[in-house]
Scaffold this motif. Structure first.
Motif, PDB file in Angstrom:
ATOM      1  N   TRP A  46       7.200   0.506  13.592  1.00  0.00           N
ATOM      2  CA  TRP A  46       5.859   0.299  13.068  1.00  0.00           C
ATOM      3  C   TRP A  46       5.926   0.263  11.548  1.00  0.00           C
ATOM      4  O   TRP A  46       6.831   0.831  10.948  1.00  0.00           O
ATOM      5  N   ARG A  47       4.968  -0.423  10.946  1.00  0.00           N
ATOM      6  CA  ARG A  47       4.920  -0.487   9.487  1.00  0.00           C
ATOM      7  C   ARG A  47       3.480  -0.678   9.034  1.00  0.00           C
ATOM      8  O   ARG A  47       2.739  -1.456   9.629  1.00  0.00           O
ATOM      9  N   VAL A  48       3.103   0.038   8.003  1.00  0.00           N
ATOM     10  CA  VAL A  48       1.754  -0.028   7.451  1.00  0.00           C
ATOM     11  C   VAL A  48       1.851  -0.189   5.945  1.00  0.00           C
ATOM     12  O   VAL A  48       2.511   0.610   5.273  1.00  0.00           O
ATOM     13  N   SER A  49       1.210  -1.216   5.412  1.00  0.00           N
ATOM     14  CA  SER A  49       1.120  -1.431   3.969  1.00  0.00           C
ATOM     15  C   SER A  49      -0.316  -1.169   3.533  1.00  0.00           C
ATOM     16  O   SER A  49      -1.249  -1.760   4.085  1.00  0.00           O
ATOM     17  N   ILE A  50      -0.488  -0.277   2.541  1.00  0.00           N
ATOM     18  CA  ILE A  50      -1.822   0.108   2.090  1.00  0.00           C
ATOM     19  C   ILE A  50      -1.857   0.160   0.572  1.00  0.00           C
ATOM     20  O   ILE A  50      -0.816   0.191  -0.085  1.00  0.00           O
ATOM     21  N   MET A  51      -3.047   0.192   0.016  1.00  0.00           N
ATOM     22  CA  MET A  51      -3.228   0.157  -1.432  1.00  0.00           C
ATOM     23  C   MET A  51      -3.770   1.489  -1.953  1.00  0.00           C
ATOM     24  O   MET A  51      -4.525   2.177  -1.277  1.00  0.00           O
ATOM     25  N   ASN A  52      -3.368   1.821  -3.169  1.00  0.00           N
ATOM     26  CA  ASN A  52      -4.020   2.850  -3.968  1.00  0.00           C
ATOM     27  C   ASN A  52      -4.064   4.223  -3.299  1.00  0.00           C
ATOM     28  O   ASN A  52      -5.116   4.861  -3.195  1.00  0.00           O
ATOM     29  N   VAL A  53      -2.918   4.700  -2.844  1.00  0.00           N
ATOM     30  CA  VAL A  53      -2.826   6.066  -2.344  1.00  0.00           C
ATOM     31  C   VAL A  53      -1.679   6.776  -3.065  1.00  0.00           C
ATOM     32  O   VAL A  53      -0.653   6.162  -3.365  1.00  0.00           O
ATOM     33  N   ASP A  54      -1.868   8.067  -3.331  1.00  0.00           N
ATOM     34  CA  ASP A  54      -0.806   8.809  -3.997  1.00  0.00           C
ATOM     35  C   ASP A  54       0.187   9.333  -2.975  1.00  0.00           C
ATOM     36  O   ASP A  54       0.034   9.151  -1.764  1.00  0.00           O
ATOM     37  N   LYS A  55       1.217  10.014  -3.465  1.00  0.00           N
ATOM     38  CA  LYS A  55       2.322  10.453  -2.612  1.00  0.00           C
ATOM     39  C   LYS A  55       1.857  11.421  -1.537  1.00  0.00           C
ATOM     40  O   LYS A  55       2.247  11.314  -0.371  1.00  0.00           O
TER      41      LYS A  55
END
Length: 351
Positions: A46-55
């Motif tokens: 599985w793979r998820v690409s997301i924006m603007n989240v910190d560690k």
């Protein structure tokens, strides 16, 4: 890698692009502004690409994603006898069997597409999948004989399975005790939709998620451009691109006969089983990609169309108005065909 029940349709069939460059078979984000979370589930990735989240937020999300996918696997796998699906399969009861709403929804959609494809997409084909060595059982040492195939086929058929909704409770009911349901053809699509729902619940508005070859997108990528998906050429070269599409917030799934197979007595045995013959397909259609409102729907249609073969699949596509892209063998090479509905998603096509 442990292969749980999702061995069948679309391992590495699609991969993501954030520009028009090819990438790895699952996902490769070309900008550091995007956060990529990934892991293993259901015998695939599985793979998820997301924006603007910190560690810290990314770590929290990854744990939630993996936990949800583990629960999905426990619901649907045929590789664990204590899964919800296998408890139904192993029961000899023909009385209504209570299931959760997710299971009822998956099977309802599968039956709908199954009947629309004249039984080509058949989730009761499990005995044949197992007979040919694409389920939990080992690969056969020799090709099954006709008597074995006939015996397995006698235990299949969509007409033997019913979904019942009664007073807010969902049930499955089989009318033959040894009916065996295999959801490997739709599980990745369901899980991808479930991940998309999780992202929305977590307040993530821009994402691209995948489970195996089933994908869902929302919003734009790190460059404020639409998420784009590359359809792979029917070759063992994992980065060979056939076409690039913008799925525009829809689900997409590909079924291909060129990846999951084994050799037996000098013959290539495809994992795609035709319920009508009880045998692996041998026609010239090698890849079917479907864009639909949900990944589950796309995942169901691509399997049924793959079983039908090129000409019969075209008939169903035209009748149902589906967005479909097909690759089929002609002579020593390959040709492509797409429905008018698919053309609106096409960005470019490679020779």
């Amino acid at each position: 890698m442990e292969m749980t029940f999702f061995r069948a349709s679309v391992l590495a069939a699609l991969f993501f692009l954030t520009a028009c460059d090819s990438s790895t078979p699952v996902a490769k984000v070309e900008t550091p502004a995007a956060t990529v979370l990934e892991g293993k589930t259901m015998g695939t990735f599985w793979r998820v690409s997301i924006m603007n989240v910190d560690k810290d937020r990314a770590s929290e999300l990854r744990d939630k994603i993996q936990s949800q996918l583990d629960a999905d696997d426990q619901l649907l796998t045929t590789y664990k006898n204590d899964s919800a699906l296998m408890r139904f399969n192993l029961s000899n009861s023909t009385s209504p069997w209570p299931v959760n709403p997710a299971m009822a929804d998956i099977i309802t959609e599968s039956l709908r597409v199954g009947y629309k494809t004249n039984g080509a997409m058949d989730i009761t084909v499990g005995p044949l999948v197992n007979l040919w060595g694409f389920g939990p059982a080992k690969q056969p040492l020799r090709e099954p004989d006709q008597a074995q195939i006939d015996d397995a086929r006698a235990r299949t058929g969509l007409q033997h399975l019913t979904v019942i909704n009664q007073y807010g409770q969902q049930y499955l009911q089989k009318d033959i005790p040894d009916l065996y349901v295999d959801l490997s053809t739709v599980g990745e699509g369901f899980a991808a939709d479930h991940l998309a729902k999780l992202m929305s619940q977590e307040g993530i508005a821009r994402y691209l998620v995948s489970v195996g070859g089933a994908l869902v997108s929302r919003g734009t990528n790190a460059s404020d451009k639409p998420w784009r998906v590359a359809i792979q050429k029917p070759t063992d070269q994992q980065e060979a691109v056939q076409a690039i599409v913008d799925i525009n917030g829809h689900g997409i799934s590909t079924s291909g006969s060129y990846r999951n197979y084994y050799e037996l007595d000098g013959k290539r045995i495809s994992h795609v089983i035709d319920p009508q013959t009880g045998r692996p397909i041998e026609h010239k259609l090698v890849s079917v990609t479907v864009v639909a409102p949900t990944a589950l729907e796309a995942d169901a249609w691509d399997t049924g169309l793959m079983v039908l073969g090129t000409e019969k699949a075209k008939e169903v596509v035209r009748q149902e108005g589906l967005a479909v892209y097909m690759i089929f063998k002609e002579g020593e090479g390959f040709k492509t065909w797409m429905s008018p509905q698919f053309q609106s998603y096409l960005v470019s096509e490679k020779n």
